[in-house]
Design a protein around this motif. Structure first.
Motif, PDB file in Angstrom:
ATOM      1  N   ASN A 191      -5.898 138.370  28.687  1.00 22.70           N
ATOM      2  CA  ASN A 191      -6.303 139.292  27.610  1.00 22.70           C
ATOM      3  C   ASN A 191      -7.809 139.470  27.486  1.00 22.70           C
ATOM      4  O   ASN A 191      -8.258 140.423  26.862  1.00 22.70           O
ATOM      5  CB  ASN A 191      -5.677 138.888  26.278  1.00 22.70           C
ATOM      6  CG  ASN A 191      -6.084 137.501  25.830  1.00 22.70           C
ATOM      7  OD1 ASN A 191      -6.604 136.717  26.609  1.00 22.70           O
ATOM      8  ND2 ASN A 191      -5.831 137.198  24.583  1.00 22.70           N
TER       9      ASN A 191
ATOM     10  N   GLU B  99     -11.557 139.924  33.397  1.00 23.15           N
ATOM     11  CA  GLU B  99     -12.125 141.109  34.031  1.00 23.15           C
ATOM     12  C   GLU B  99     -11.919 141.022  35.538  1.00 23.15           C
ATOM     13  O   GLU B  99     -12.309 140.047  36.168  1.00 23.15           O
ATOM     14  CB  GLU B  99     -13.608 141.230  33.724  1.00 23.15           C
ATOM     15  CG  GLU B  99     -14.216 142.489  34.284  1.00 23.15           C
ATOM     16  CD  GLU B  99     -15.686 142.639  33.932  1.00 23.15           C
ATOM     17  OE1 GLU B  99     -16.383 143.322  34.691  1.00 23.15           O
ATOM     18  OE2 GLU B  99     -16.129 142.077  32.937  1.00 23.15           O
TER      19      GLU B  99
ATOM     20  N   GLU C  96      -9.758 149.818  36.606  1.00 25.48           N
ATOM     21  CA  GLU C  96     -10.094 150.145  35.218  1.00 25.48           C
ATOM     22  C   GLU C  96      -8.876 150.011  34.313  1.00 25.48           C
ATOM     23  O   GLU C  96      -8.976 149.481  33.204  1.00 25.48           O
ATOM     24  CB  GLU C  96     -10.669 151.560  35.125  1.00 25.48           C
ATOM     25  CG  GLU C  96     -12.064 151.679  35.696  1.00 25.48           C
ATOM     26  CD  GLU C  96     -12.555 153.126  35.768  1.00 25.48           C
ATOM     27  OE1 GLU C  96     -11.947 154.024  35.141  1.00 25.48           O
ATOM     28  OE2 GLU C  96     -13.557 153.347  36.480  1.00 25.48           O
ATOM     29  N   SER C  97      -7.715 150.452  34.781  1.00 26.04           N
ATOM     30  CA  SER C  97      -6.513 150.343  33.952  1.00 26.04           C
ATOM     31  C   SER C  97      -6.104 148.883  33.786  1.00 26.04           C
ATOM     32  O   SER C  97      -5.676 148.478  32.708  1.00 26.04           O
ATOM     33  CB  SER C  97      -5.370 151.181  34.537  1.00 26.04           C
ATOM     34  OG  SER C  97      -4.907 150.640  35.747  1.00 26.04           O
ATOM     35  N   TRP C  98      -6.255 148.060  34.830  1.00 22.48           N
ATOM     36  CA  TRP C  98      -5.957 146.628  34.706  1.00 22.48           C
ATOM     37  C   TRP C  98      -6.855 146.011  33.635  1.00 22.48           C
ATOM     38  O   TRP C  98      -6.396 145.219  32.816  1.00 22.48           O
ATOM     39  CB  TRP C  98      -6.162 145.924  36.050  1.00 22.48           C
ATOM     40  CG  TRP C  98      -5.559 144.547  36.094  1.00 22.48           C
ATOM     41  CD1 TRP C  98      -4.349 144.211  36.606  1.00 22.48           C
ATOM     42  CD2 TRP C  98      -6.139 143.335  35.611  1.00 22.48           C
ATOM     43  NE1 TRP C  98      -4.137 142.863  36.460  1.00 22.48           N
ATOM     44  CE2 TRP C  98      -5.217 142.298  35.852  1.00 22.48           C
ATOM     45  CE3 TRP C  98      -7.338 143.016  34.975  1.00 22.48           C
ATOM     46  CZ2 TRP C  98      -5.451 140.972  35.508  1.00 22.48           C
ATOM     47  CZ3 TRP C  98      -7.588 141.695  34.620  1.00 22.48           C
ATOM     48  CH2 TRP C  98      -6.658 140.700  34.891  1.00 22.48           C
ATOM     49  N   ASN C  99      -8.121 146.392  33.632  1.00 20.25           N
ATOM     50  CA  ASN C  99      -9.085 145.804  32.693  1.00 20.25           C
ATOM     51  C   ASN C  99      -8.872 146.240  31.242  1.00 20.25           C
ATOM     52  O   ASN C  99      -9.474 145.667  30.344  1.00 20.25           O
ATOM     53  CB  ASN C  99     -10.510 146.089  33.155  1.00 20.25           C
ATOM     54  CG  ASN C  99     -10.904 145.205  34.327  1.00 20.25           C
ATOM     55  OD1 ASN C  99     -10.425 144.086  34.471  1.00 20.25           O
ATOM     56  ND2 ASN C  99     -11.758 145.723  35.185  1.00 20.25           N
ATOM     57  N   THR C 100      -8.000 147.219  30.988  1.00 18.12           N
ATOM     58  CA  THR C 100      -7.653 147.558  29.608  1.00 18.12           C
ATOM     59  C   THR C 100      -6.651 146.559  29.043  1.00 18.12           C
ATOM     60  O   THR C 100      -6.463 146.500  27.832  1.00 18.12           O
ATOM     61  CB  THR C 100      -7.031 148.966  29.492  1.00 18.12           C
ATOM     62  OG1 THR C 100      -5.741 148.973  30.116  1.00 18.12           O
ATOM     63  CG2 THR C 100      -7.941 150.037  30.073  1.00 18.12           C
ATOM     64  N   HIS C 101      -5.974 145.814  29.915  1.00 13.77           N
ATOM     65  CA  HIS C 101      -4.933 144.847  29.547  1.00 13.77           C
ATOM     66  C   HIS C 101      -3.758 145.530  28.851  1.00 13.77           C
ATOM     67  O   HIS C 101      -3.055 144.923  28.056  1.00 13.77           O
ATOM     68  CB  HIS C 101      -5.511 143.710  28.694  1.00 13.77           C
ATOM     69  CG  HIS C 101      -6.747 143.131  29.283  1.00 13.77           C
ATOM     70  ND1 HIS C 101      -7.951 143.121  28.637  1.00 13.77           N
ATOM     71  CD2 HIS C 101      -6.982 142.582  30.503  1.00 13.77           C
ATOM     72  CE1 HIS C 101      -8.868 142.584  29.408  1.00 13.77           C
ATOM     73  NE2 HIS C 101      -8.310 142.250  30.554  1.00 13.77           N
ATOM     74  N   ASP C 102      -3.546 146.784  29.177  1.00 11.41           N
ATOM     75  CA  ASP C 102      -2.448 147.583  28.626  1.00 11.41           C
ATOM     76  C   ASP C 102      -1.426 147.800  29.742  1.00 11.41           C
ATOM     77  O   ASP C 102      -1.699 148.538  30.691  1.00 11.41           O
ATOM     78  CB  ASP C 102      -2.988 148.915  28.113  1.00 11.41           C
ATOM     79  CG  ASP C 102      -1.912 149.834  27.570  1.00 11.41           C
ATOM     80  OD1 ASP C 102      -0.725 149.682  27.921  1.00 11.41           O
ATOM     81  OD2 ASP C 102      -2.269 150.729  26.793  1.00 11.41           O
TER      82      ASP C 102
ATOM     83  N   GLN D  99      -0.649 151.476  30.622  1.00 12.26           N
ATOM     84  CA  GLN D  99      -1.749 152.160  31.298  1.00 12.26           C
ATOM     85  C   GLN D  99      -1.849 151.709  32.755  1.00 12.26           C
ATOM     86  O   GLN D  99      -2.073 152.518  33.645  1.00 12.26           O
ATOM     87  CB  GLN D  99      -3.066 151.924  30.560  1.00 12.26           C
ATOM     88  CG  GLN D  99      -4.178 152.803  31.073  1.00 12.26           C
ATOM     89  CD  GLN D  99      -5.400 152.758  30.171  1.00 12.26           C
ATOM     90  OE1 GLN D  99      -5.324 152.441  28.996  1.00 12.26           O
ATOM     91  NE2 GLN D  99      -6.540 153.078  30.739  1.00 12.26           N
TER      92      GLN D  99
END
Length: 135
Positions: free
Chosen positions: A64, A67, A17-23, A26
């Motif tokens: 960016n 998914e 989930e944190s990877w998928n924020t692209h932050d 995070q």
């Protein structure tokens, strides 16, 4: 499934989930402070700050809108405090540095997970190579 396995899966889901924020910050926060990260290109980072720096450009340009998912993640408890996971992942939505779309691809990330502060944390993820491009 046992309680440790459920808790480890929860930590791995938080990682994805944190990877998928692209932050990058995070993502780094989902690992131990002293994590040692090796990506699919062999680039390595030690510690959260370095791990975040390693992901700035990829999240800004290559992933960016990508998914990442988990297809399979068999868990091997090594001890009450350490587990080994082979996480199979598909990725969709990546791009080249020039912005051209990349086909979906898949790989395996080997993750050492440790129990600290009453929870499980990924600490040593290694993505040795891509398995295949997906059509």
């Amino acid at each position: 499934m046992t309680q440790p396995e459920d808790d480890i899966r929860q930590a791995l889901n938080a990682l994805i989930e944190s990877w998928n924020t692209h932050d990058p910050e995070q993502l780094a926060a989902s690992f131990t402070q002293d994590a040692q990260f090796t990506d699919v290109m062999g680039h390595a980072a030690e510690g959260r700050a370095a791990l975040a720096r390693l992901h700035v450009m990829p999240f800004a340009r290559l992933f960016n809108s990508a998914e990442l998912e988990v297809e399979q993640a068999p868990i091997k408890l090594v001890s009450d405090e350490v587990a080994s996971v082979n996480l199979r992942w598909p990725l969709r939505g990546g791009a080249t540095p020039q912005g051209a779309p990349l086909p979906p691809r898949a790989g395996v990330m080997h993750v050492v997970v440790v129990r600290r502060e009453n929870r499980w944390w990924p600490t040593i993820p290694i993505t040795p190579h891509l398995l295949r491009a997906r059509a």
